[in-house]
Every structure is written in C-alpha cells, then in structure tokens.
Design an enzyme around this catalytic site. Structure first.
Site, PDB file in Angstrom:
ATOM      1  N   HIS A 113      29.248 -14.923   3.000  1.00  0.00           N
ATOM      2  CA  HIS A 113      29.288 -14.128   4.229  1.00  0.00           C
ATOM      3  C   HIS A 113      30.046 -12.810   4.102  1.00  0.00           C
ATOM      4  O   HIS A 113      29.962 -11.959   4.962  1.00  0.00           O
ATOM      5  CB  HIS A 113      29.917 -14.933   5.374  1.00  0.00           C
TER       6      HIS A 113
HETATM    7  C1  UD1 Z   1      35.037 -12.585   9.794  1.00  0.00           C
HETATM    8  C2  UD1 Z   1      36.295 -12.084   9.074  1.00  0.00           C
HETATM    9  C3  UD1 Z   1      36.418 -12.732   7.711  1.00  0.00           C
HETATM   10  C4  UD1 Z   1      36.319 -14.246   7.800  1.00  0.00           C
HETATM   11  C5  UD1 Z   1      35.042 -14.605   8.551  1.00  0.00           C
HETATM   12  C6  UD1 Z   1      34.937 -16.106   8.703  1.00  0.00           C
HETATM   13  C7  UD1 Z   1      36.915  -9.772   9.624  1.00  0.00           C
HETATM   14  C8  UD1 Z   1      37.002  -8.392   9.087  1.00  0.00           C
HETATM   15  N1  UD1 Z   1      36.266 -10.655   8.844  1.00  0.00           N
HETATM   16  O1  UD1 Z   1      33.919 -12.121   9.064  1.00  0.00           O
HETATM   17  O2  UD1 Z   1      37.690 -12.420   7.182  1.00  0.00           O
HETATM   18  O3  UD1 Z   1      36.265 -14.777   6.497  1.00  0.00           O
HETATM   19  O4  UD1 Z   1      35.070 -13.985   9.836  1.00  0.00           O
HETATM   20  O5  UD1 Z   1      33.627 -16.494   8.969  1.00  0.00           O
HETATM   21  O6  UD1 Z   1      37.433 -10.041  10.672  1.00  0.00           O
HETATM   22  N2  UD1 Z   1      27.923 -13.222  14.133  1.00  0.00           N
HETATM   23  C9  UD1 Z   1      27.064 -13.949  14.925  1.00  0.00           C
HETATM   24  N3  UD1 Z   1      27.568 -15.063  15.522  1.00  0.00           N
HETATM   25  C10 UD1 Z   1      28.852 -15.458  15.389  1.00  0.00           C
HETATM   26  C11 UD1 Z   1      29.706 -14.696  14.555  1.00  0.00           C
HETATM   27  C12 UD1 Z   1      29.238 -13.584  13.936  1.00  0.00           C
HETATM   28  O7  UD1 Z   1      25.910 -13.612  15.082  1.00  0.00           O
HETATM   29  O8  UD1 Z   1      29.254 -16.466  15.997  1.00  0.00           O
HETATM   30  C13 UD1 Z   1      27.437 -11.966  13.522  1.00  0.00           C
HETATM   31  C14 UD1 Z   1      28.049 -10.786  14.260  1.00  0.00           C
HETATM   32  O9  UD1 Z   1      27.238 -10.406  15.307  1.00  0.00           O
HETATM   33  C15 UD1 Z   1      28.147  -9.737  13.167  1.00  0.00           C
HETATM   34  C16 UD1 Z   1      28.236 -10.545  11.883  1.00  0.00           C
HETATM   35  O10 UD1 Z   1      27.883 -11.884  12.194  1.00  0.00           O
HETATM   36  O11 UD1 Z   1      26.998  -8.958  13.143  1.00  0.00           O
HETATM   37  C17 UD1 Z   1      29.613 -10.471  11.266  1.00  0.00           C
HETATM   38  O12 UD1 Z   1      30.591 -11.024  12.157  1.00  0.00           O
HETATM   39  P1  UD1 Z   1      32.107 -10.483  12.174  1.00  0.00           P
HETATM   40  O13 UD1 Z   1      32.856 -11.233  13.185  1.00  0.00           O
HETATM   41  O14 UD1 Z   1      32.095  -9.009  12.240  1.00  0.00           O
HETATM   42  O15 UD1 Z   1      32.689 -10.806  10.741  1.00  0.00           O
HETATM   43  P2  UD1 Z   1      32.486 -12.049   9.752  1.00  0.00           P
HETATM   44  O16 UD1 Z   1      31.565 -11.635   8.672  1.00  0.00           O
HETATM   45  O17 UD1 Z   1      32.151 -13.303  10.463  1.00  0.00           O
END
Ligand code: UD1
Length: 372
Positions: free
Chosen positions: A214
């Site tokens: 991820h």
């Molecule tokens: C975040 C953390 C990372 C951690 C990870 C655990 C930061 C910079 N990164 O990364 O350190 O290891 O969480 O999983 O804070 N999304 C969904 N549904 C969800 C969650 C996320 O669709 O429930 C999508 C979001 O819309 C976004 C993408 O996934 O487009 C990334 O989500 P984001 O919360 O920005 O960061 P993670 O990659 O999850």
C-alpha cells in the site's frame, strides 16, 4: 462543542488509520481499567471504509470515538491541514491533560501539532523509529512528531538510540522504552484467531504466501508496481500468493491495467489478518506493522522496501529488504523457503507495553502537577 466531564487525568487520543486502531486499542483498555484516567477518542476519518476502520473497533473492543472528523482522501497538505484545524477546536474545547498520538501517519502529525501549538502535553507511542528515508511521508511525520512530544514511548532499544543520536538528550522530553504494543495485541488475541467465527469468514488453501502492498513509494509509480506484480506472479507459480488489497492499490492496478494471477481479496479485519499470518508460509509486505506481526508468528518476511524502521528483524535474519526488484524478491522467496531462521529472541519487549505506557503517563502527569 462542549467539554466532556471526566474523572482523573483527561487523555485525548487521536487515531485515523488502520494500524493506529490496533495500537490505541491496547492502551485504551489499560486506560479504561485505571481509575485515574478518562479517555476521549478522536477519529480523524483518514481510514473510513468499514473493513479499514469499524471492523478494528469491533475486533479490538475499542469504544466508539467521541468525535469523527471525516477527513480523508486528500493530498498530504490538505489532509493534515484540515485535521489540524478541526483538532484545534476539539483540543481547545476539551482541554485535555495530555494528547496521545500513535505511529507515523498524517493523523499522528496533525494531532501532535495541534496539541503542542495549544501548549498541551503530547505523548507519542512508537517514538524514535527511523527508516532514514525522507522520501517517505511517514519518516517526516515521525521526526516532527517526536521533536514536539513530551513523552516518547519507544518500542525498542534502537528507537531510544536513534533519539539519542539526534540530540534528544538536550530536549525537555522523557524517553521510555516500553516494548511494542503490537506484541501485547498479538498475545491478547492469539487464542481468538482460531475461533469458528474467524475461520468461517476466511477460506484459505493449505499453503500460501501472504502479501500486502500500500505504500506510496510502491504504488504511485506504475513501473514499480508492475514489477512487484511480475515477481509475485513468479512466486505464485510455486505457492499461491494471497493479497488482501488496500483500496489505493486496487484503484492503481486498475488504472495501470496491471494483470496478475495473484489472488486478490478485500481488506480483512484484525483477527482475520492474524489468522492469515498464522497459517501462511511466508509474508511479503511494505507495511511496518505486518513485518513485526510476521515475526510474532515466526514467519519470514520479505519487505518490499529498501529501508525499514524495524532493523532488528533484518539483523536477526528473519526479514530481508528486497525493495521492488523482481530478481531480489524471487531470490528472497527461494532463500526463505529453504531455511528456518531463529525466532527465539524477544525483540519487542515482554507483552506489557500498554501497562508501561499508562504507568509512564501517570508518573509524568503526577510529577508535572506537583511542579505547578
Ligand atoms: C496511511 C499512512 C501509512 C499507513 C497506512 C496504513 C500516511 C501518510 N500514511 O496510508 O503510514 O501505513 O495508512 O494503512 O498517513 N482509502 C479508501 N478507504 C479507506 C482508506 C483509504 O478508499 O478506508 C483510499 C483513500 O481514499 C486514498 C488512499 O486510499 O485515496 C490512500 O489513503 P491515505 O489515508 O491517504 O493513506 P494510506 O495509503 O492508507
């Protein structure tokens, strides 16, 4: 917004992303069983799908958050900034004795920064970790959060050493080595993972490799992600590769039109994940938490990154850094399938990190109030 009336010390916990729910779940249970603390939980909303958030609150028996900010799916600056603005209002209204933050996400940094600017004390669980790679957003979040925290709960001796090397001896903060709360969590929930309930929810082949991907550094670059999947497809010819897929990775493999024979499945809850680690032959991941959980279940781990903040795993020969290099990933797979490393060293404490954290907070707050 109204101040919540409480008994004892008021702790305001800020969480937002999947691994933080696991960590806070352990500390929260210790806070709830202490007469001298009341906890208020704020969920920033960073992770919002029910299988990325709610299921963890259910599995880990964490009380429903008092506040949910619903902030997610934004660029780093926008996400952190909006969280900061909303958290500031809550911290001003609640006036907690201490704000607790966990790990290294944008929610961690926003919580610490909002609290410190309002002259509130900050406790950071999982302090002192460093990958020494400033291209990772998590590394930036860790360094900044540590620097403004009053209480630094470090999971390992290496984490303490990292802080000493950065001159933290000179700063007015307290470092405490506690062991790792994720180890506490595994010890607590290990017996539950073989329940019929968990087994029914998840069908597994007799042999498989468990994979998660991820991290931004692996997913935003189409070539890198395609190379990782080519390596996984090669491994899949020897042993089935099962990948519970983070929503961002799923979106991107669709956008890049990556085709793979790997078995993709929806993200799983905490107990299901532990069940899968327990049953797998090998772990491949770019997650920090999963590297340690593999160790707790005595599974070798190929880390799909060039650096790790959990260096003791690499030093002990149970974790290999293979980055996104196809050859290294496949070679690492064959190496780990042909040998059984030693998992006997207790690298992450004695399973009492949660109790040590609450004790450390009690002593710190008592000392502070006797000074004022
Ligand atoms: C975040 C953390 C990372 C951690 C990870 C655990 C930061 C910079 N990164 O990364 O350190 O290891 O969480 O999983 O804070 N999304 C969904 N549904 C969800 C969650 C996320 O669709 O429930 C999508 C979001 O819309 C976004 C993408 O996934 O487009 C990334 O989500 P984001 O919360 O920005 O960061 P993670 O990659 O999850």
């Amino acid at each position: 917004m109204k101040r919540t009336n409480v008994k004892g010390w008021k702790v305001l916990t800020v969480v937002g992303a999947r691994p933080q729910f696991v960590k806070a779940g352990i500390v929260s249970q210790h806070l709830r069983s202490s007469d001298d603390f009341t906890e208020i939980i704020v969920h920033t909303g960073q992770h919002f799908d029910s299988n990325m958030s709610e299921v963890f609150f259910d599995d880990l028996n964490i009380p429903k958050p008092t506040y949910n900010l619903g902030i997610s799916s934004l660029s780093h600056g926008a996400m952190t900034g909006r969280m900061l603005e909303e958290l500031e209002k809550i911290i001003m209204a609640e006036a907690p004795d201490i704000v607790m933050v966990y790990g290294d996400t944008n929610s961690t940094l926003a919580g610490a920064l909002a609290a410190k600017k309002l002259h509130r004390r900050v406790a950071h669980v999982e302090a002192g970790l460093r990958s020494f790679d400033l291209m990772m957003p998590e590394e930036i979040n860790r360094i900044l959060t540590d620097r403004i925290s009053d209480l630094l709960f470090c999971p390992t001796a290496i984490a303490i050493k990292n802080l000493e090397n950065e001159g933290f001896e000179r700063f007015p903060c307290l470092k405490i080595e506690t062991g790792d709360v994720m180890f506490d969590a595994v010890l607590k929930f290990k017996d539950k993972i073989n329940s019929a309930n968990v087994r029914e929810r998840i069908q597994l082949p007799s042999k498989f490799a468990l994979c998660t991907i991820h991290r931004a550094e692996n997913t935003i670059n189409a070539d890198k992600l395609a190379t990782i999947f080519r390596a996984l497809d090669k491994i899949n010819q020897h042993i089935r590769v099962i990948l519970p897929i983070h929503p961002r990775t799923l979106k991107l493999i669709k956008a890049y039109r990556i085709k793979t024979a790997v078995t993709l499945m929806a993200p799983v809850g905490y107990l299901e994940m532990l069940y899968m680690i327990d049953k797998c032959q090998l772990v491949l991941t770019d997650s920090g938490g999963l590297q340690k959980e593999a160790f707790f279940f005595e599974k070798c781990c190929l880390t799909l990154r060039d650096t790790t903040e959990w260096k003791e795993l690499v030093e002990n020969g149970v974790n290999l850094l293979v980055g996104s290099d196809q050859e290294k990933i496949v070679e690492g797979f064959h190496l780990f399938m042909s040998r059984t490393p030693d998992f006997s060293k207790p690298l992450y404490g004695d399973g009492n990190a949660g109790a040590k954290i609450v004790k450390g907070m009690r002593e710190f707050l008592s000392h502070q109030s006797s000074k004022s």
